[in-house]
Design a protein around this motif. Sequence first.
Motif, mmCIF file in Angstrom:
data_model
loop_
_atom_site.group_PDB
_atom_site.id
_atom_site.type_symbol
_atom_site.label_atom_id
_atom_site.label_comp_id
_atom_site.label_asym_id
_atom_site.label_seq_id
_atom_site.Cartn_x
_atom_site.Cartn_y
_atom_site.Cartn_z
ATOM 1 N N LEU A 92 0.777 -1.323 0.015
ATOM 2 C CA LEU A 92 -0.110 0.058 -0.017
ATOM 3 C C LEU A 92 0.761 1.440 -0.125
ATOM 4 C CD1 LEU A 92 -2.920 0.904 0.279
ATOM 5 C CD2 LEU A 92 -2.459 0.913 2.689
ATOM 6 N N LEU A 93 0.749 2.395 -0.952
ATOM 7 C CA LEU A 93 1.530 3.254 -1.186
ATOM 8 C C LEU A 93 0.880 4.401 -0.634
ATOM 9 C CD1 LEU A 93 3.154 2.759 -4.714
ATOM 10 C CD2 LEU A 93 3.900 2.179 -2.375
ATOM 11 N N GLU A 94 -0.558 4.671 -0.982
ATOM 12 C CA GLU A 94 -1.300 5.819 -0.403
ATOM 13 C C GLU A 94 -2.784 5.287 -0.248
ATOM 14 O OE1 GLU A 94 -0.336 9.042 -0.137
ATOM 15 O OE2 GLU A 94 1.746 8.460 -0.707
ATOM 16 N N LEU A 95 -3.173 6.003 0.890
ATOM 17 C CA LEU A 95 -4.497 5.587 0.975
ATOM 18 C C LEU A 95 -5.261 6.698 2.053
ATOM 19 C CD1 LEU A 95 -6.928 3.412 1.527
ATOM 20 C CD2 LEU A 95 -5.947 2.803 3.673
ATOM 21 N N VAL A 96 -6.484 7.139 1.461
ATOM 22 C CA VAL A 96 -7.233 8.239 2.301
ATOM 23 C C VAL A 96 -8.729 7.434 2.555
ATOM 24 C CG1 VAL A 96 -8.359 10.336 2.285
ATOM 25 C CG2 VAL A 96 -6.008 9.905 1.092
ATOM 26 N N ALA B 141 -14.112 13.711 8.351
ATOM 27 C CA ALA B 141 -12.746 13.887 8.943
ATOM 28 C C ALA B 141 -12.002 12.738 7.992
ATOM 29 C CB ALA B 141 -12.894 13.646 10.383
ATOM 30 N N ARG B 142 -10.967 12.533 8.245
ATOM 31 C CA ARG B 142 -9.976 11.557 7.296
ATOM 32 C C ARG B 142 -8.975 11.104 8.020
ATOM 33 N NH1 ARG B 142 -9.673 13.562 2.392
ATOM 34 N NH2 ARG B 142 -11.433 15.259 3.154
ATOM 35 N N PHE B 143 -8.585 9.808 7.536
ATOM 36 C CA PHE B 143 -7.359 9.093 8.010
ATOM 37 C C PHE B 143 -6.649 8.855 6.633
ATOM 38 C CE2 PHE B 143 -4.965 4.938 7.444
ATOM 39 C CZ PHE B 143 -4.271 4.894 8.654
ATOM 40 N N GLU B 144 -5.277 9.307 6.803
ATOM 41 C CA GLU B 144 -4.236 9.257 5.555
ATOM 42 C C GLU B 144 -2.980 8.317 5.765
ATOM 43 O OE1 GLU B 144 -3.094 13.069 4.119
ATOM 44 O OE2 GLU B 144 -5.185 13.877 3.965
ATOM 45 N N HIS B 145 -2.580 7.509 5.030
ATOM 46 C CA HIS B 145 -1.541 6.668 4.869
ATOM 47 C C HIS B 145 -0.703 7.019 3.683
ATOM 48 C CE1 HIS B 145 1.137 3.062 4.954
ATOM 49 N NE2 HIS B 145 0.586 2.952 3.525
ATOM 50 N N HIS B 146 0.623 7.394 4.039
ATOM 51 C CA HIS B 146 1.530 7.674 2.937
ATOM 52 C C HIS B 146 2.662 6.644 3.028
ATOM 53 C CE1 HIS B 146 -0.993 11.286 2.185
ATOM 54 N NE2 HIS B 146 -0.896 11.322 3.291
ATOM 55 N N ALA B 147 3.042 5.985 2.081
ATOM 56 C CA ALA B 147 4.293 5.251 2.093
ATOM 57 C C ALA B 147 5.741 6.080 2.500
ATOM 58 C CB ALA B 147 4.491 4.437 0.934
ATOM 59 N N SER C 53 2.204 -5.734 2.406
ATOM 60 C CA SER C 53 1.265 -5.317 3.697
ATOM 61 C C SER C 53 -0.200 -4.951 2.782
ATOM 62 C CB SER C 53 1.516 -3.730 4.349
ATOM 63 O OG SER C 53 0.493 -3.470 4.922
ATOM 64 N N GLU C 54 -1.116 -5.754 3.224
ATOM 65 C CA GLU C 54 -2.239 -5.793 2.497
ATOM 66 C C GLU C 54 -3.288 -5.247 3.446
ATOM 67 O OE1 GLU C 54 -3.175 -9.844 1.614
ATOM 68 O OE2 GLU C 54 -1.598 -10.182 0.327
ATOM 69 N N THR C 55 -3.157 -4.848 4.646
ATOM 70 C CA THR C 55 -4.240 -4.466 5.421
ATOM 71 C C THR C 55 -3.686 -3.112 6.114
ATOM 72 O OG1 THR C 55 -5.262 -6.412 5.915
ATOM 73 C CG2 THR C 55 -5.759 -4.927 7.398
ATOM 74 N N GLU C 56 -4.348 -1.907 6.320
ATOM 75 C CA GLU C 56 -4.303 -0.831 7.086
ATOM 76 C C GLU C 56 -5.355 -0.575 7.867
ATOM 77 O OE1 GLU C 56 -1.993 2.432 8.217
ATOM 78 O OE2 GLU C 56 -1.420 0.645 6.656
ATOM 79 N N GLU C 57 -4.933 -0.567 9.284
ATOM 80 C CA GLU C 57 -5.919 -0.124 10.158
ATOM 81 C C GLU C 57 -6.105 1.185 10.458
ATOM 82 O OE1 GLU C 57 -4.988 -1.802 14.016
ATOM 83 O OE2 GLU C 57 -4.929 -3.831 13.298
ATOM 84 N N PHE C 58 -7.346 1.861 10.796
ATOM 85 C CA PHE C 58 -7.463 3.409 10.631
ATOM 86 C C PHE C 58 -8.544 3.621 11.994
ATOM 87 C CE2 PHE C 58 -11.171 1.759 8.014
ATOM 88 C CZ PHE C 58 -12.265 2.326 8.645
ATOM 89 N N SER C 59 -8.283 4.860 12.439
ATOM 90 C CA SER C 59 -8.937 5.597 13.412
ATOM 91 C C SER C 59 -9.477 6.811 13.062
ATOM 92 C CB SER C 59 -8.500 5.262 14.863
ATOM 93 O OG SER C 59 -9.244 5.813 15.819
ATOM 94 N N ILE C 60 -10.690 7.189 13.064
ATOM 95 C CA ILE C 60 -10.981 8.538 12.727
ATOM 96 C C ILE C 60 -11.853 9.162 13.561
ATOM 97 C CG2 ILE C 60 -11.935 10.432 11.034
ATOM 98 C CD1 ILE C 60 -11.556 7.841 9.113
#
Length: 168
Positions: free
Chosen positions: A99-103, A119-125, A138-145
């Motif tokens: 995973l490189l980028e996720l919003v 509101a948002r959660f952001e993942h940046h590699a 990595s196939e899974t990304e946990e989030f909390s907003i």
Amino acid sequence: MKLFLAPALAVAALLAGCAAPAPSETATPQPASVQTQLPGLTAPSGEPDLPSLADAHPQPGQAVRAAGPFDNRFEIDGLAFDGQKVTGSVRITSDVSDLLELVVVAGFYDAAGTLLGTARFEHHAEGDAGHGHVGPPSETEEFSITVPADATGKAVSVAVGVPVLVNE
């Protein structure tokens, strides 16, 4: 000697006709310019959003998924809302790659189903993440907003979706 010179000249003349053409005759023409802007196409401004949040209207106590452009590439697991924050995880299903980028965008709603805010959660590699790593991607990304301040105490339901998903 003249007898030997005439055939040699004839062979030389024939070989000259078979010589390769000059490089300028075989070179592939290069484009004069490359178009980098498309007429009528404007660059996006602001943060990525999900128009479907305006139409979600979840019931009190619900945590639901809002429609987005990448819905066929992931699943949201463990989606839960406790009145203060929404949590879950995005599991990539389209392929097995890092995973490189996720919003993840969350829309918070009052008891009538009116959208109070987002509101948002952001993942940046980081750097070269995914290039030279050891082990499976990595196939899974946990989030909390967390509920935005102006919706605290009023938000009773939530809808979440993904407007940005980039993987290798």
